[in-house]
Design an enzyme around this catalytic site. Structure first.
Site, PDB file in Angstrom:
ATOM      1  N   SER A 133      29.220  31.376   3.165  1.00 24.34           N
ATOM      2  CA  SER A 133      29.694  30.011   2.928  1.00 24.34           C
ATOM      3  C   SER A 133      28.761  29.253   2.001  1.00 24.34           C
ATOM      4  O   SER A 133      29.208  28.509   1.118  1.00 24.34           O
ATOM      5  CB  SER A 133      29.864  29.260   4.258  1.00 24.34           C
ATOM      6  OG  SER A 133      28.637  29.094   4.925  1.00 24.34           O
ATOM      7  N   ASP A 134      27.462  29.422   2.143  1.00 23.08           N
ATOM      8  CA  ASP A 134      26.512  28.779   1.238  1.00 23.08           C
ATOM      9  C   ASP A 134      26.740  29.215  -0.205  1.00 23.08           C
ATOM     10  O   ASP A 134      26.873  28.388  -1.114  1.00 23.08           O
ATOM     11  CB  ASP A 134      25.077  29.135   1.634  1.00 23.08           C
ATOM     12  CG  ASP A 134      24.528  28.246   2.731  1.00 23.08           C
ATOM     13  OD1 ASP A 134      25.071  27.142   2.933  1.00 23.08           O
ATOM     14  OD2 ASP A 134      23.565  28.649   3.389  1.00 23.08           O
ATOM     15  N   SER A 135      26.735  30.523  -0.422  1.00 21.02           N
ATOM     16  CA  SER A 135      26.823  31.032  -1.789  1.00 21.02           C
ATOM     17  C   SER A 135      28.157  30.707  -2.441  1.00 21.02           C
ATOM     18  O   SER A 135      28.210  30.315  -3.614  1.00 21.02           O
ATOM     19  CB  SER A 135      26.581  32.547  -1.793  1.00 21.02           C
ATOM     20  OG  SER A 135      25.280  32.853  -1.328  1.00 21.02           O
TER      21      SER A 135
END
Length: 398
Positions: A171-173
């Site tokens: 989700s971050d990337s």
């Protein structure tokens, strides 16, 4: 001047990067690799109690990989003089990137309306955990929490184990990449309208978007995705199998590939088996077909099956460890690993930019900056004279 020229592609743009952790720095790295003048703005040492979390291993691989090709400005935004400096920088900037909780930018006077009054062409890019408004807007975002809420953990792993997190910060990337796409789109639109705009992306929305066909199956067909381990949820045989010396993945999709697969492994009799006749039959009888394929694959090593199946047009590849991955001849050919020297002349290895532009490619030309490494230089570019800069240092603004 030590402006970093990684590529001419985005060299006319300046980005003020106020972000931390992973999603924001991923976004800024994309722009920096293609030549944008990205200025990483962070508090001077001792100002932020979370410094140790955000940059605990500043010279380690993760921080260097995320923050290469950027210049560093130390700026204390808890002081009004620090906000004044940032407002002055905004006058000549193209993008401001932040990933604070939604209320913070308004409190600091760094919301879009305030910035647009200073520079109508500015693009404010905001990354959050749950969005800029709504019932969860105030919650802090964290990748694994979002993997769970975004459905990814419910389809990862085996039924016997229960939900499992993905081994990378999906989700971050992905949010960082979606935000970079939004910024580039806004920059293109600005060429027509002459005006900036507010771009925002959230980890929750990005994670659900990354669910892709799994989420779409439910929305359209009402099919609730479940954990399928290493099997594909809608095709068979497709997934991971063990050969005599290791593991490999294969992908047999559709009736044409099924025929080619059976021909390649010299088992034309499988085409006549009623339980294997169509893909729907093979999915319904997945355990039986997997058992049958597995028994065959154990007779030869991974390299044999990978070569045989790829020659037949069937996707197949070994399951590598990370060291094995970097030793693969195609990975080496693609130039996946690139290096830049640290001040002592020692190489720092990083992952190269995966998007290839033939004429204006991205490059990695500089390690991540030390805290405030380029502060005086950036202030001079903004019009501060030496006395002004000395005063800002004396006030512990920079």
């Amino acid at each position: 001047m030590t402006k970093i020229h990684a590529s001419p592609a985005l060299s006319r743009f300046r980005v003020l990067d106020l972000s931390r952790v992973r999603a924001g720095p991923t976004c800024a790295r994309m722009l920096a690799d293609f030549g944008a003048d990205v200025i990483r703005i962070e508090p001077p040492p001792g100002v932020d109690p979370n410094d140790a979390m955000f940059a605990a291993k500043r010279h380690g691989g993760d921080f260097q990989n995320l923050n290469r090709n950027k210049r560093g400005l130390a700026l204390n935004l808890k002081k009004k003089e620090g906000i004044e400096v940032l407002h002055r920088l905004v006058k000549d900037a193209d993008v401001v990137l932040e990933n604070w909780r939604p209320d913070v930018k308004k409190r600091l006077g760094l919301d879009y309306d305030t910035l647009a009054a200073i520079n109508p062409r500015i693009i404010l890019a905001s990354i959050s955990g749950y969005g800029q408004d709504g019932p969860y807007a105030w919650r802090p975002g964290f990748d694994q929490v979002i993997q769970g809420m975004g459905g990814l953990m419910s389809v990862t792993g085996f039924k016997e184990t229960g939900p499992v997190r993905a081994g990378i910060a999906v989700s971050d990337s992905s949010t960082g990449l979606y935000a970079a796409l939004g910024i580039l789109t806004a920059l293109l639109e600005r060429e027509v309208s002459g005006r900036g705009q507010w771009v925002h992306a959230s980890l929750l929305h990005a994670q659900i978007a990354m669910m892709d066909f799994q989420a779409a199956r439910y929305l359209v067909e009402g099919d609730v995705p479940t954990q399928e381990g290493n099997d594909h949820p809608t095709s068979a045989p497709m997934g991971m199998f063990h050969a005599s010396d290791g593991a490999l993945n294969i992908g047999v999709s559709g009736e044409g590939q099924w025929r080619d697969f059976c021909k390649a492994i010299e088992r034309p009799d499988w085409l006549e088996r009623a339980e294997f006749r169509l893909n729907a039959d093979r999915v319904r009888n997945r355990q039986e077909i997997n058992r049958t394929v597995q028994a065959l694959f154990l007779q030869q090593p991974v390299a044999h099956w990978v070569a045989l199946l790829n020659r037949a047009g069937i996707p197949a590849g070994p399951v590598y460890t990370v060291p094995q991955m970097f030793e693969d001849e195609q990975v080496r050919h693609l130039g996946v690993v690139t290096s830049v020297n640290d001040p002592g002349g020692q190489p720092v290895h990083m992952i190269s930019q995966p998007v290839v532009l033939a004429r204006t490619p991205a490059r990695v030309v500089a390690k991540a900056p030390d805290v405030g490494q380029h502060s005086d230089e950036v202030l001079r570019e903004a019009g501060y004279d030496e006395a002004d800069i000395a005063q800002l240092h004396a006030l512990e603004v920079v």
